[in-house]
Design a protein around this motif. Structure first.
Motif, PDB file in Angstrom:
ATOM      1  N   SER A 273       0.836  -1.204   0.000  1.00 54.43           N
ATOM      2  CA  SER A 273       0.000   0.000   0.000  1.00 54.43           C
ATOM      3  C   SER A 273       0.873   1.256   0.000  1.00 54.43           C
ATOM      4  CB  SER A 273      -0.910  -0.019   1.231  1.00 54.43           C
ATOM      5  OG  SER A 273      -1.764   1.098   1.213  1.00 54.43           O
ATOM      6  N   LEU A 274       2.037   1.153   0.680  1.00 56.65           N
ATOM      7  CA  LEU A 274       2.944   2.304   0.709  1.00 56.65           C
ATOM      8  C   LEU A 274       3.760   2.393  -0.587  1.00 56.65           C
ATOM      9  CD1 LEU A 274       4.379   4.636   2.349  1.00 56.65           C
ATOM     10  CD2 LEU A 274       6.120   2.915   2.855  1.00 56.65           C
ATOM     11  N   VAL A 275       4.473   1.334  -0.930  1.00 61.30           N
ATOM     12  CA  VAL A 275       5.425   1.436  -2.043  1.00 61.30           C
ATOM     13  C   VAL A 275       4.734   1.440  -3.419  1.00 61.30           C
ATOM     14  CG1 VAL A 275       7.323   0.389  -0.760  1.00 61.30           C
ATOM     15  CG2 VAL A 275       5.871  -1.058  -2.175  1.00 61.30           C
ATOM     16  N   TRP A 276       3.550   0.906  -3.487  1.00 59.49           N
ATOM     17  CA  TRP A 276       2.827   0.906  -4.764  1.00 59.49           C
ATOM     18  C   TRP A 276       1.658   1.886  -4.733  1.00 59.49           C
ATOM     19  CZ3 TRP A 276       2.234  -0.342  -9.771  1.00 59.49           C
ATOM     20  CH2 TRP A 276       0.943  -0.424 -10.297  1.00 59.49           C
TER      21      TRP A 276
ATOM     22  N   ALA B 174     -10.798   6.643  -9.083  1.00 56.97           N
ATOM     23  CA  ALA B 174      -9.474   6.013  -9.065  1.00 56.97           C
ATOM     24  C   ALA B 174      -9.034   5.628  -7.655  1.00 56.97           C
ATOM     25  CB  ALA B 174      -8.444   6.959  -9.681  1.00 56.97           C
ATOM     26  N   GLY B 175      -9.801   6.050  -6.666  1.00 58.87           N
ATOM     27  CA  GLY B 175      -9.484   5.694  -5.275  1.00 58.87           C
ATOM     28  C   GLY B 175      -9.469   4.184  -5.050  1.00 58.87           C
ATOM     29  N   VAL B 176     -10.134   3.435  -5.940  1.00 59.63           N
ATOM     30  CA  VAL B 176     -10.181   1.969  -5.772  1.00 59.63           C
ATOM     31  C   VAL B 176      -8.779   1.350  -5.887  1.00 59.63           C
ATOM     32  CG1 VAL B 176     -12.564   1.720  -6.568  1.00 59.63           C
ATOM     33  CG2 VAL B 176     -10.704   1.625  -8.238  1.00 59.63           C
ATOM     34  N   VAL B 177      -7.871   2.036  -6.576  1.00 63.19           N
ATOM     35  CA  VAL B 177      -6.506   1.515  -6.750  1.00 63.19           C
ATOM     36  C   VAL B 177      -5.838   1.361  -5.384  1.00 63.19           C
ATOM     37  CG1 VAL B 177      -4.227   1.975  -7.761  1.00 63.19           C
ATOM     38  CG2 VAL B 177      -6.300   2.595  -9.022  1.00 63.19           C
ATOM     39  N   GLN B 178      -6.043   2.322  -4.511  1.00 71.43           N
ATOM     40  CA  GLN B 178      -5.453   2.307  -3.157  1.00 71.43           C
ATOM     41  C   GLN B 178      -6.356   1.542  -2.197  1.00 71.43           C
ATOM     42  OE1 GLN B 178      -2.617   3.714  -2.068  1.00 71.43           O
ATOM     43  NE2 GLN B 178      -2.869   3.969   0.126  1.00 71.43           N
TER      44      GLN B 178
ATOM     45  N   PHE C 208       1.907   6.091  -4.569  1.00 73.83           N
ATOM     46  CA  PHE C 208       2.392   6.932  -5.669  1.00 73.83           C
ATOM     47  C   PHE C 208       1.914   6.508  -7.062  1.00 73.83           C
ATOM     48  CE2 PHE C 208       5.358   7.651  -2.206  1.00 73.83           C
ATOM     49  CZ  PHE C 208       5.463   9.032  -2.212  1.00 73.83           C
ATOM     50  N   VAL C 209       1.173   5.410  -7.111  1.00 79.87           N
ATOM     51  CA  VAL C 209       0.800   4.919  -8.446  1.00 79.87           C
ATOM     52  C   VAL C 209      -0.097   5.908  -9.196  1.00 79.87           C
ATOM     53  CG1 VAL C 209      -1.167   3.530  -7.639  1.00 79.87           C
ATOM     54  CG2 VAL C 209       0.007   2.930  -9.749  1.00 79.87           C
ATOM     55  N   SER C 210      -0.960   6.599  -8.449  1.00 72.66           N
ATOM     56  CA  SER C 210      -1.836   7.573  -9.123  1.00 72.66           C
ATOM     57  C   SER C 210      -1.014   8.710  -9.733  1.00 72.66           C
ATOM     58  CB  SER C 210      -2.862   8.144  -8.151  1.00 72.66           C
ATOM     59  OG  SER C 210      -3.805   7.154  -7.843  1.00 72.66           O
ATOM     60  N   LEU C 211       0.033   9.126  -9.016  1.00 70.39           N
ATOM     61  CA  LEU C 211       0.918  10.178  -9.531  1.00 70.39           C
ATOM     62  C   LEU C 211       1.628   9.696 -10.810  1.00 70.39           C
ATOM     63  CD1 LEU C 211       2.326  12.964  -9.092  1.00 70.39           C
ATOM     64  CD2 LEU C 211       4.109  11.723  -7.869  1.00 70.39           C
ATOM     65  N   ILE C 212       2.090   8.444 -10.776  1.00 67.77           N
ATOM     66  CA  ILE C 212       2.763   7.873 -11.952  1.00 67.77           C
ATOM     67  C   ILE C 212       1.797   7.839 -13.140  1.00 67.77           C
ATOM     68  CG2 ILE C 212       3.892   5.808 -12.904  1.00 67.77           C
ATOM     69  CD1 ILE C 212       5.565   7.117 -10.728  1.00 67.77           C
ATOM     70  N   VAL C 213       0.561   7.428 -12.869  1.00 68.81           N
ATOM     71  CA  VAL C 213      -0.451   7.345 -13.944  1.00 68.81           C
ATOM     72  C   VAL C 213      -0.693   8.732 -14.535  1.00 68.81           C
ATOM     73  CG1 VAL C 213      -2.917   6.994 -14.381  1.00 68.81           C
ATOM     74  CG2 VAL C 213      -1.616   5.258 -13.151  1.00 68.81           C
ATOM     75  N   ILE C 214      -0.836   9.719 -13.657  1.00 70.01           N
ATOM     76  CA  ILE C 214      -1.145  11.080 -14.135  1.00 70.01           C
ATOM     77  C   ILE C 214       0.033  11.665 -14.916  1.00 70.01           C
ATOM     78  CG2 ILE C 214      -1.597  13.450 -13.364  1.00 70.01           C
ATOM     79  CD1 ILE C 214      -3.296  12.139 -11.081  1.00 70.01           C
TER      80      ILE C 214
END
Lengths: 283, 311
Positions: free
Chosen positions: A69-72, A219-223, A75-81
């Protein structure tokens, strides 16, 4: 003059989509921006890896899901954006500003084919970026927790990819709206990184309204999927002196989050294509 | 069926500005048609409508009878074009960019390499075929753009100022390429009247979005040039006032303007005097005439006669 059948032969639209996607991907792959994006991903991943290895925070290293949850998830939403902005922000507007459209459009090819081909190229480039980020997260998890990965992580990767598809659709629509590449990129970043987050916060926390109309809420479902049990749909907690003010937090259930992303994908794809079909190549 | 390009009541407005007004023009058969007009006359607008880069406000643009606005893919299946100066994806090589176009245009994969090699060879870019386009000069890019119009054996070729950005050798080479396309319909705009005279069979002139004339170059020249002739006369010695006076008295000479030290510019009336007679008349005066050269083409005179102002 005799007209040969070859002179009037037509390539199928499906094959043309593949051609446009292939050469646009090649263009992305050789461009500096692709390697800048890889560098950003490696920088974020490397920083997380280093900090966790150096500090070894006990709260993080007790469970693989919390760790991922921390390492993925963080920041994954930031990477996607960022990927969306890098590969989708100017995908269409650059055809006008850089005049590459004058090479491609006056051919026996529909504009919709160009649009879809470019979208697939951007999705492919962005997916590679996403997979690089996921690979580093997996490597970290395997190091600390052994050769097991929770199913929730794979679901999160899938949801992140769906978010990527929707965000690219959104960015392509903005790219079709503007002829200036820099404005199109800037607008995509501002909207996805700031405006929607502000809308989410204002709507839920202050107005108590579920922001079902926001792509970042969906997109909150990703986290959220990395939290077990899954967070409740609505959660209110009193805040402030004496608990006089109630803070409401909405979390989109999986079906709702995916529905929001799906609707964004479809509506923005139609809107972007409609804009591109009507946009004129004028000086 | 011969190749054809037809504008039927074609109009285009940008806001309140009418870039093109009720253009009716039908080009048919294998030939080269020059498209002339001042800046902002509507030449590029017309060509952009034919290639689907912009849409007409009203009217129809037909290529081989197919309406571009209704079936762009069908209309452009047998037509290639070079509009303004297109850019190619900077990280692609010419070979890759042309392979992309071949694939889009449905050139059989077994023939692509041969077609590309031929096209690149015709624009003399073999040495650069595997270098990235991003490092190319404007002229080099334009050569690749010209090559792109030759790939798919088109019946109709639309060229918007194809020699733009090219050096003199490049311009000559492109003109030679256009001249060699004599089994196709070539529709070419240019500001260079000598180029149009050299390359084209027919000419269409447009101004303020309206077609002024469309006919063979000979017919346009005969009808609108006023028949006036301008020649530059060279002398073996510096021209003196007496020489000017003598030359001015030659039959058919309308005016004499001093040029450089050993040159005079004459305007003569071709109705009463041919260039041959004029030369004979000048030679008979024994004033040291060494050369006689036409300074403006009939097409230039016709252009200036039809198009009074540039904007």
């Amino acid at each position: 003059m005799a007209v040969t059948s070859e002179r009037r032969s037509r390539e199928s639209s499906l094959a043309q989509v593949g051609v446009v996607a292939k050469y646009n991907f090649l263009n992305y792959f050789r461009a500096r921006r692709f390697y800048v994006m890889i560098a950003i991903v490696l920088l974020i991943s490397g920083l997380l890896t280093f900090v966790i290895a150096y500090r070894r925070p006990a709260g993080i290293l007790t469970a693989d899901l919390g760790f991922l949850s921390l390492v993925w998830g963080s920041f994954v939403s930031l990477i996607v954006i960022l990927s969306t902005a890098f590969f989708g922000g100017d995908a269409i507007s650059s055809e006008f500003q850089n005049r590459t459209g004058y090479f491609l459009v006056p051919n026996p090819i529909r504009r919709s084919v160009i649009y879809v081909g470019k979208w697939i190229a951007a999705l492919t480039a962005s997916t590679i970026i996403l997979l690089v980020y996921a690979a580093v997260a997996i490597a970290n998890s395997l190091y600390y927790f052994g050769f097991t990965l929770p199913n929730e992580f794979f679901l999160s990767v899938l949801y992140a990819w769906i978010f990527l598809a929707a965000a690219l659709s959104f960015a392509f629509a903005f790219s079709s709206l503007f002829k200036s590449s820099s404005i199109a990129v800037l607008m995509s970043v501002i909207m996805l990184l700031f405006v929607f987050n502000v809308i989410d916060t204002v709507a839920s926390s202050l107005a108590g309204v579920e922001p079902w109309f926001s792509i970042t809420y969906g997109a909150g479902v990703v986290q959220s999927v990395l939290t077990v049990p899954y967070p409740p749909h609505v959660f209110s907690t009193p805040v402030g002196p004496g608990g006089g003010f109630s803070l409401t937090i909405f979390t989109a259930p999986v079906w709702e989050g995916l529905a929001i992303l799906g609707i964004y994908f479809a509506v923005m794809a139609v809107l972007g294509l409609w804009l591109f079909e009507r946009k004129e190549f004028t000086a | 069926m011969p190749p054809s390009l037809e504008a039927v009541g074609l109009s285009k407005k940008f806001g309140n500005f009418a870039a093109l007004t009720d253009l009716n023009l039908k080009l048919q058969g294998a030939k080269c048609v020059g498209f002339l007009g001042p800046n902002g006359a509507g030449k590029t607008t017309t060509m952009k409508i034919f290639t689907g880069l912009i849409s007409a406000s009203s009217g129809r643009a037909l290529i081989n009878g197919v309406d571009v606005s209704k079936d762009k893919k069908g209309a452009l299946a047998s037509c290639t074009s070079l509009i303004e100066t297109p850019e190619i994806y900077s990280s692609l090589t010419p070979k890759e960019a042309l392979t992309m176009l071949c694939a889009i245009r449905g050139v059989p994969s077994s023939e692509r390499n041969k077609r590309i090699d031929e096209a690149i060879g015709r624009v003399k870019m073999q040495e650069w075929e595997n270098k990235k386009v991003g490092s190319f000069s404007k002229g080099m890019k334009q050569r690749i753009n010209v090559a792109s119009t030759l790939l798919s054996d088109p019946e109709v070729i639309i060229l918007d100022e194809p020699t733009t950005g090219l050096d003199p050798r490049g311009m000559t080479e492109v003109r030679d390429i256009v001249k060699s396309l004599d089994d196709r319909l070539v529709f070419m705009s240019s500001h260079l009247l000598a180029e149009v005279t050299e390359v084209c069979d027919e000419v269409a002139m447009i101004d303020h979005g309206k077609l002024l004339v469309y006919d063979s170059i000979g017919a346009v020249t005969a009808k609108f040039s006023g028949g006036g002739g301008n020649v530059d006369v060279g002398f073996s010695h510096p021209v003196e006032a007496q020489t000017i006076s003598i030359v001015g008295s030659v039959m058919g000479v309308l005016s004499v303007i001093p040029g450089s030290e050993r040159h005079l510019l004459l305007k003569f009336d071709p109705k009463t005097t041919s260039q041959e007679k004029l030369f004979e008349g000048l030679a008979a005066m024994r004033v040291g005439v060494t050369s006689l050269k036409e300074t403006s083409s009939g097409l230039e005179d016709a252009y200036l006669s039809l198009i009074k102002e540039t904007l």
